[in-house]
Enzyme design. Structure first.
Site: not given
Length: 526
Positions: A261-262, A347, A378, A489
């Site tokens: 997926g990644r 992951e 900042h 999950k």
């Protein structure tokens, strides 16, 4: 493979790292070597890596490269590019590099066919041949996904906003919180909206919940059930579930188990990217990634960008106990890049056992975080300069801005980027006012892109992918599974039942029971 931290080279690196920890060490002093920048920088087409501001000398670099050779990094790279099964826990290749091959070199007919199918859809949307249920042209594309099905495409579309076509708005919904979808739908017209449901399994809870929400919105707006196909396409390997949802088979784009997926934005998961910038520029994105693939596969380790960056991460994680790395792009267009890299790295590298299931003897993945400069200056840069923790930084700058008539302001941006890396290196001594002192000798890389083009962005993203792979090989961990995600999950499904049915709460721990009770009281359903 032998234990990593018992090797002679690891022990030599341990001894070498001590030289950079002495009170009198100065990173600035390393620049007494006039050729340091030339010897500690490398360029690849429109991308430059300056790693001269690191706690590193030629001997340390030689030892790190020797470590990579001993850990058989070259063989691992070859195995990945050959499509061998390297994701052993799922018995899969990790062959995302194949997605980026030029069409004339493409060895997988399914990849070429999918690119052609994507191209056909993009052409239909852009020429108004594909319309909504009332015959109006599509003006809004909403991608419904999460994780790799959201972060990559959303990041690329944001980064290449100046390349996007003016008559099509591409947006992304990922969070199961209904507010996310509601806010997007409030700005959309059901007659002119196309949804892309991106889920390899087509069972991801958040994605399916949002897809059902989108379906109800269309039906409630007057779209007949048999016209829903004009408003939905899917990217999934689970064709049966996509069909059951009501998406026509010709509107389903494939995903393959050899693409994680990644690592999937280069596949049909990148459909919203192609819709936003056009298919030609999507292919330029692929070509840029392929260029970095070739560099990674062929360059000597001493001149190999992903190898050097991966080894530096191992160096700091293993020998300086660095828990955190910052990524600071001096480009507002790269606003979402740190989020994308967070998933890619954490992951992939958040593992505690080797590929053989043995406890890992050294530190593995670290926390990855960041925001665009100059905003970060900042907020958290105070800690980078004067805090008690040493946090290596990847600075990313773009030589040429995509903004109109803003050359002077862009120079101001670049000046800030260069000044921050210099300040981290040099520090400032003020014995009269210790609160003004900064220790210096804090490491950083600086990456410069000639321009933020599709090709350059593809090369940058592939660089980070391969950097992660290098670390996984050194540590002997599987970078391509994510079993820790699966646990959450599973428990979420059980918890959903407990929220709905009081009888399901009896076996829960006291904390979960107490939290559910309070939630129900405040919901008025106790």
């Amino acid at each position: 493979m032998n234990s990593l931290n018992s090797s002679v080279t690891w022990q030599a690196l341990t001894a070498k790292s001590a030289e950079f920890k002495t009170p009198d060490f100065s990173l600035k002093a390393l620049f007494a070597e006039s050729e340091r920048y030339a010897r500690f920088s490398v360029a690849q087409e429109g991308l430059l890596l300056d790693y001269s501001k690191n706690l590193l000398d030629a001997e340390a670099r030689t030892l790190l490269i020797r470590l990579a050779e001993e850990r058989q990094l070259k063989q691992a790279i070859q195995a990945m590019f050959a499509g061998e099964i390297i994701n052993k826990t799922e018995q899969r290749p990790a062959h995302h590099v194949a997605l980026r091959l030029p069409e004339e070199q493409q060895i997988n007919g399914e990849v070429s066919a999918t690119l052609r199918k994507m191209s056909a859809l993009v052409e239909k949307i852009h020429t108004s041949d594909w319309t909504g249920h009332t015959g109006r042209q599509i003006e809004t594309v909403i991608n419904i996904g999460i994780g790799g099905s959201d972060l990559g495409p959303a990041m690329v579309v944001e980064a290449l906003r100046s390349e996007c076509l003016p008559n099509l708005t591409v947006q992304f919904v990922s969070n199961v919180d209904p507010i996310h979808m509601q806010q997007i739908l409030e700005r959309s017209n059901p007659e002119t909206t196309l949804f892309v449901v991106a889920s390899k399994s087509f069972t991801t809870a958040e994605t399916i919940a949002n897809a059902n929400n989108a379906r109800r919105w269309l039906l409630n707006s007057g779209c007949a059930t048999d016209h829903l196909n004009q408003h939905f396409v899917a990217v999934s390997s689970n064709v049966a579930s996509a069909l059951a949802f009501g998406i026509a088979e010709e509107n389903i784009y494939p995903m393959w188990d050899w693409v994680g997926g990644r690592y999937s934005l280069w596949s049909a998961i990148g459909l919203p990217i192609a819709l936003a910038i056009g298919m030609d520029k999507f292919r330029q994105l692929l070509a840029g990634a392929h260029s970095m693939d070739q560099h990674f596969a062929t360059a000597e380790f001493s001149d190999n960008m992903p190898v050097l960056m991966g080894l530096l991460s191992v160096w700091y994680r293993g020998f300086f106990d660095t828990d955190s790395f910052a990524v600071v792009p001096y480009s507002q267009s790269l606003d979402k890049l740190p989020d994308f890299l967070q998933q890619l790295s954490m992951e992939s590298l958040g593992k505690r056992v080797t590929r053989d299931g043995e406890p890992l003897p050294v530190n593995s993945g670290a926390v990855i975080w960041g925001t665009p400069g100059t905003n970060g200056q900042h907020s958290y840069f105070q800690l980078l300069h004067q805090g008690t923790s040493v946090i290596p930084v990847d600075f990313i700058a773009v030589a040429n801005s995509n903004a109109d008539d803003a050359a002077e302001q862009h120079e101001q941006l670049l000046a800030n980027c260069l000044a921050q890396s210099l300040a981290l290196m040099e520090g400032r001594e003020n014995s009269a006012e210790p609160h003004r002192s900064s220790p210096g000798s804090r490491p950083s890389n600086t990456l410069i892109l000639k321009a933020l083009s599709p090709s350059a962005l593809g090369s940058l993203l592939a660089l980070f992918e391969h950097q992660v792979f290098v670390q996984s090989v050194i540590w002997d961990i599987n970078a391509f599974d994510q079993w820790g995600v699966e646990l959450g999950k599973t428990l979420a499904t059980e918890m959903l039942q407990a929220l709905a049915d009081e009888a399901e709460r009896a076996d829960l721990d006291a904390s979960s029971q107490g939290l559910i009770a309070q939630l129900k009281r405040w919901q008025g359903t106790a």
